[in-house]
Design a protein around this motif. Structure first.
Motif, PDB file in Angstrom:
ATOM      1  N   LEU A   4     -10.570 -11.802 -20.482  1.00 31.92           N
ATOM      2  CA  LEU A   4      -9.288 -11.386 -19.838  1.00 31.92           C
ATOM      3  C   LEU A   4      -8.354 -10.836 -20.736  1.00 31.92           C
ATOM      4  N   PHE A   5      -7.909  -9.432 -20.774  1.00 29.83           N
ATOM      5  CA  PHE A   5      -6.963  -8.676 -21.737  1.00 29.83           C
ATOM      6  C   PHE A   5      -5.719  -8.814 -20.913  1.00 29.83           C
ATOM      7  N   THR A  25      -6.392 -20.014 -25.097  1.00 26.94           N
ATOM      8  CA  THR A  25      -6.596 -19.472 -26.385  1.00 26.94           C
ATOM      9  C   THR A  25      -7.120 -18.074 -26.327  1.00 26.94           C
ATOM     10  N   GLY A  26      -6.598 -17.371 -27.046  1.00 24.31           N
ATOM     11  CA  GLY A  26      -6.817 -15.936 -27.285  1.00 24.31           C
ATOM     12  C   GLY A  26      -6.619 -15.283 -28.715  1.00 24.31           C
ATOM     13  N   LYS A  27      -7.142 -14.106 -28.702  1.00 20.58           N
ATOM     14  CA  LYS A  27      -6.852 -13.352 -30.067  1.00 20.58           C
ATOM     15  C   LYS A  27      -6.129 -12.090 -29.833  1.00 20.58           C
ATOM     16  N   PRO A  28      -5.450 -11.437 -30.864  1.00 17.07           N
ATOM     17  CA  PRO A  28      -5.019  -9.997 -30.561  1.00 17.07           C
ATOM     18  C   PRO A  28      -6.144  -8.999 -30.446  1.00 17.07           C
ATOM     19  N   ASP A  29      -5.951  -8.210 -29.686  1.00 16.03           N
ATOM     20  CA  ASP A  29      -6.825  -7.115 -29.385  1.00 16.03           C
ATOM     21  C   ASP A  29      -6.006  -5.788 -28.796  1.00 16.03           C
ATOM     22  N   GLU A  30      -6.586  -4.580 -28.462  1.00 15.89           N
ATOM     23  CA  GLU A  30      -5.914  -3.596 -27.888  1.00 15.89           C
ATOM     24  C   GLU A  30      -6.769  -2.863 -26.901  1.00 15.89           C
ATOM     25  N   LYS A  69      -1.382  -2.874 -27.052  1.00 13.36           N
ATOM     26  CA  LYS A  69      -1.571  -4.158 -27.788  1.00 13.36           C
ATOM     27  C   LYS A  69      -1.330  -5.378 -26.703  1.00 13.36           C
ATOM     28  N   GLY A  70      -2.192  -6.223 -27.013  1.00 16.29           N
ATOM     29  CA  GLY A  70      -1.988  -7.501 -26.182  1.00 16.29           C
ATOM     30  C   GLY A  70      -3.069  -8.517 -26.567  1.00 16.29           C
ATOM     31  N   THR A  71      -3.694  -9.529 -25.973  1.00 15.13           N
ATOM     32  CA  THR A  71      -4.442 -10.764 -26.154  1.00 15.13           C
ATOM     33  C   THR A  71      -5.357 -10.751 -25.418  1.00 15.13           C
ATOM     34  N   VAL A  72      -6.907 -10.967 -25.788  1.00 14.17           N
ATOM     35  CA  VAL A  72      -7.979 -10.984 -24.990  1.00 14.17           C
ATOM     36  C   VAL A  72      -8.162 -12.842 -25.096  1.00 14.17           C
ATOM     37  N   VAL A 106      -9.052  -6.397 -17.070  1.00  9.43           N
ATOM     38  CA  VAL A 106      -7.535  -6.063 -17.328  1.00  9.43           C
ATOM     39  C   VAL A 106      -7.176  -5.611 -15.809  1.00  9.43           C
ATOM     40  N   TYR A 107      -5.649  -6.119 -15.704  1.00  6.01           N
ATOM     41  CA  TYR A 107      -5.045  -5.489 -14.573  1.00  6.01           C
ATOM     42  C   TYR A 107      -4.219  -4.213 -14.775  1.00  6.01           C
TER      43      TYR A 107
END
Length: 121
Positions: A4-5, A25-30, A69-72, A106-107
């Motif tokens: 989920l992003f 728990t996530g990590k940065p992504d785009e 930019k966001g988090t996955v 993603v929404y």
């Protein structure tokens, strides 16, 4: 496991606790091929969890240079159902490409998301 992003309120600790019962728990992504805007949300449950009435929303542009930019997050199917319940009708869930090469749910703007087809829920 589904990915989920999030580019908005699902990144907030309070929203995660209220929606999933824990911190994710996530990590940065785009997100690739989308641009971000703001919309007004009037659903009292959502505004109570997020603490605000204006929320980000993304619209599909299809242009590779457009990035959000966001988090996955790695989640499970029950978490995905909880996220679906949290989001209002202005959003729809689609499978979209990330800069990392992953594809995640993603929404997006329900009216200006990608064309209907294999990428929607």
């Amino acid at each position: 496991m589904p990915l989920l992003f999030s580019y908005g309120t699902l990144q907030q600790d309070g929203v995660q606790r209220a929606t999933f019962g824990r911190l994710l728990t996530g990590k940065p992504d785009e997100l690739v091929g989308y641009a971000q805007e703001l919309i007004k949300i009037e659903d009292p449950t959502v505004t109570a969890k997020s603490g605000r009435s204006h929320h980000p929303i993304v619209v599909h542009t299809g242009w590779q240079e457009d990035r959000v930019k966001g988090t996955v997050f790695e989640i499970d199917d029950e978490d995905l159902e909880r996220a679906d319940a949290y989001e209002v009708d202005a959003y729809r869930r689609v499978l979209a490409p990330l800069a990392s090469g992953l594809r995640a749910w993603v929404y997006v703007d329900a009216l200006r998301g990608p064309p209907e087809g294999g990428s929607t829920q």
